[in-house]
Design a protein around this motif. Structure first.
Motif, mmCIF file in Angstrom:
data_model
loop_
_atom_site.group_PDB
_atom_site.id
_atom_site.type_symbol
_atom_site.label_atom_id
_atom_site.label_comp_id
_atom_site.label_asym_id
_atom_site.label_seq_id
_atom_site.Cartn_x
_atom_site.Cartn_y
_atom_site.Cartn_z
ATOM 1 N N ILE A 1 47.409 58.767 15.913
ATOM 2 C CA ILE A 1 47.208 59.771 16.976
ATOM 3 C C ILE A 1 48.450 59.868 17.839
ATOM 4 O O ILE A 1 48.906 60.970 18.176
ATOM 5 C CB ILE A 1 45.962 59.431 17.813
ATOM 6 C CG1 ILE A 1 44.700 59.613 16.964
ATOM 7 C CG2 ILE A 1 45.900 60.291 19.078
ATOM 8 C CD1 ILE A 1 43.441 59.084 17.607
ATOM 9 N N PHE B 1 46.177 64.117 28.369
ATOM 10 C CA PHE B 1 45.555 63.589 27.159
ATOM 11 C C PHE B 1 45.393 62.084 27.302
ATOM 12 O O PHE B 1 46.361 61.377 27.556
ATOM 13 C CB PHE B 1 46.484 63.891 25.973
ATOM 14 C CG PHE B 1 45.941 63.574 24.608
ATOM 15 C CD1 PHE B 1 45.331 64.551 23.851
ATOM 16 C CD2 PHE B 1 46.079 62.312 24.056
ATOM 17 C CE1 PHE B 1 44.861 64.278 22.575
ATOM 18 C CE2 PHE B 1 45.611 62.031 22.791
ATOM 19 C CZ PHE B 1 45.000 63.017 22.039
ATOM 20 N N PHE C 1 43.465 58.665 25.331
ATOM 21 C CA PHE C 1 42.788 58.246 24.114
ATOM 22 C C PHE C 1 42.668 56.729 24.098
ATOM 23 O O PHE C 1 43.482 56.031 24.696
ATOM 24 C CB PHE C 1 43.495 58.769 22.867
ATOM 25 C CG PHE C 1 44.884 58.230 22.622
ATOM 26 C CD1 PHE C 1 45.165 57.525 21.468
ATOM 27 C CD2 PHE C 1 45.922 58.456 23.512
ATOM 28 C CE1 PHE C 1 46.442 57.045 21.212
ATOM 29 C CE2 PHE C 1 47.202 57.986 23.274
ATOM 30 C CZ PHE C 1 47.467 57.262 22.105
ATOM 31 N N ILE D 1 38.742 60.619 22.863
ATOM 32 C CA ILE D 1 39.818 61.454 23.389
ATOM 33 C C ILE D 1 39.250 62.251 24.557
ATOM 34 O O ILE D 1 38.170 62.825 24.467
ATOM 35 C CB ILE D 1 40.397 62.384 22.310
ATOM 36 C CG1 ILE D 1 41.081 61.534 21.232
ATOM 37 C CG2 ILE D 1 41.367 63.402 22.917
ATOM 38 C CD1 ILE D 1 41.692 62.327 20.107
ATOM 39 N N ASN E 1 33.589 65.201 25.789
ATOM 40 C CA ASN E 1 34.646 64.317 25.317
ATOM 41 C C ASN E 1 34.514 64.137 23.813
ATOM 42 O O ASN E 1 33.430 64.264 23.251
ATOM 43 C CB ASN E 1 34.571 62.971 26.033
ATOM 44 C CG ASN E 1 34.795 63.117 27.509
ATOM 45 O OD1 ASN E 1 35.589 63.938 27.946
ATOM 46 N ND2 ASN E 1 34.091 62.333 28.298
ATOM 47 N N ILE F 1 43.278 66.945 15.950
ATOM 48 C CA ILE F 1 43.656 66.190 17.149
ATOM 49 C C ILE F 1 44.977 66.725 17.702
ATOM 50 O O ILE F 1 45.144 66.848 18.924
ATOM 51 C CB ILE F 1 43.714 64.689 16.849
ATOM 52 C CG1 ILE F 1 42.287 64.173 16.586
ATOM 53 C CG2 ILE F 1 44.389 63.920 17.981
ATOM 54 C CD1 ILE F 1 42.213 62.765 16.039
ATOM 55 N N ALA G 1 45.746 68.215 21.445
ATOM 56 C CA ALA G 1 46.859 67.815 22.310
ATOM 57 C C ALA G 1 47.643 69.036 22.792
ATOM 58 O O ALA G 1 47.964 69.141 23.982
ATOM 59 C CB ALA G 1 47.776 66.843 21.572
#
Length: 113
Positions: free
Chosen positions: A24, A53, A55, A64, A87, A101, A105
């Protein structure tokens, strides 16, 4: 220093979870190259002018935060991963949708910039 804080969270996780978090991290940094590593709410995070962001690895999933509320097509693609507050939860038993993902972002970076 900020990279060390990320590493400290990662090191506290089991190796399989650590690899998922690193994947990630690579995807976020590829998609939002100007993002700066930081920590918020005791979780690895990224900021531009403010944190956009977060995580973290948990026993059964990766979370995340914060929720993504637009655009509608992205929200629809995220539906299987959304918790009650919006979430995102990615169970360890399932492959990570890194492309998705990365889209999260980018959207959060644009929204919070």
């Amino acid at each position: 220093m900020n990279g060390a804080l990320h590493d400290a969270h990662f090191e506290a996780c089991e190796p399989g979870v650590r690899q998922r978090l690193l994947a990630i991290q690579v995807e976020v940094e590829r998609r939002v190259p100007s993002a700066e590593r930081c920590v918020g709410y005791n979780m690895p995070a990224y900021r531009l002018r403010r944190i956009f962001f977060y995580f973290a690895g948990f026993r059964r999933h990766i979370g995340i935060y914060p929720p993504v509320n637009e655009p509608e097509d992205l929200v629809n693609r995220l539906a299987p991963y959304r918790g009650p507050k919006g979430n995102l939860t990615f169970p360890h038993k399932d492959p990570l949708p890194l492309e998705l993902i990365g889209d999260v972002a980018e959207q959060l970076a644009a929204h919070y910039a």
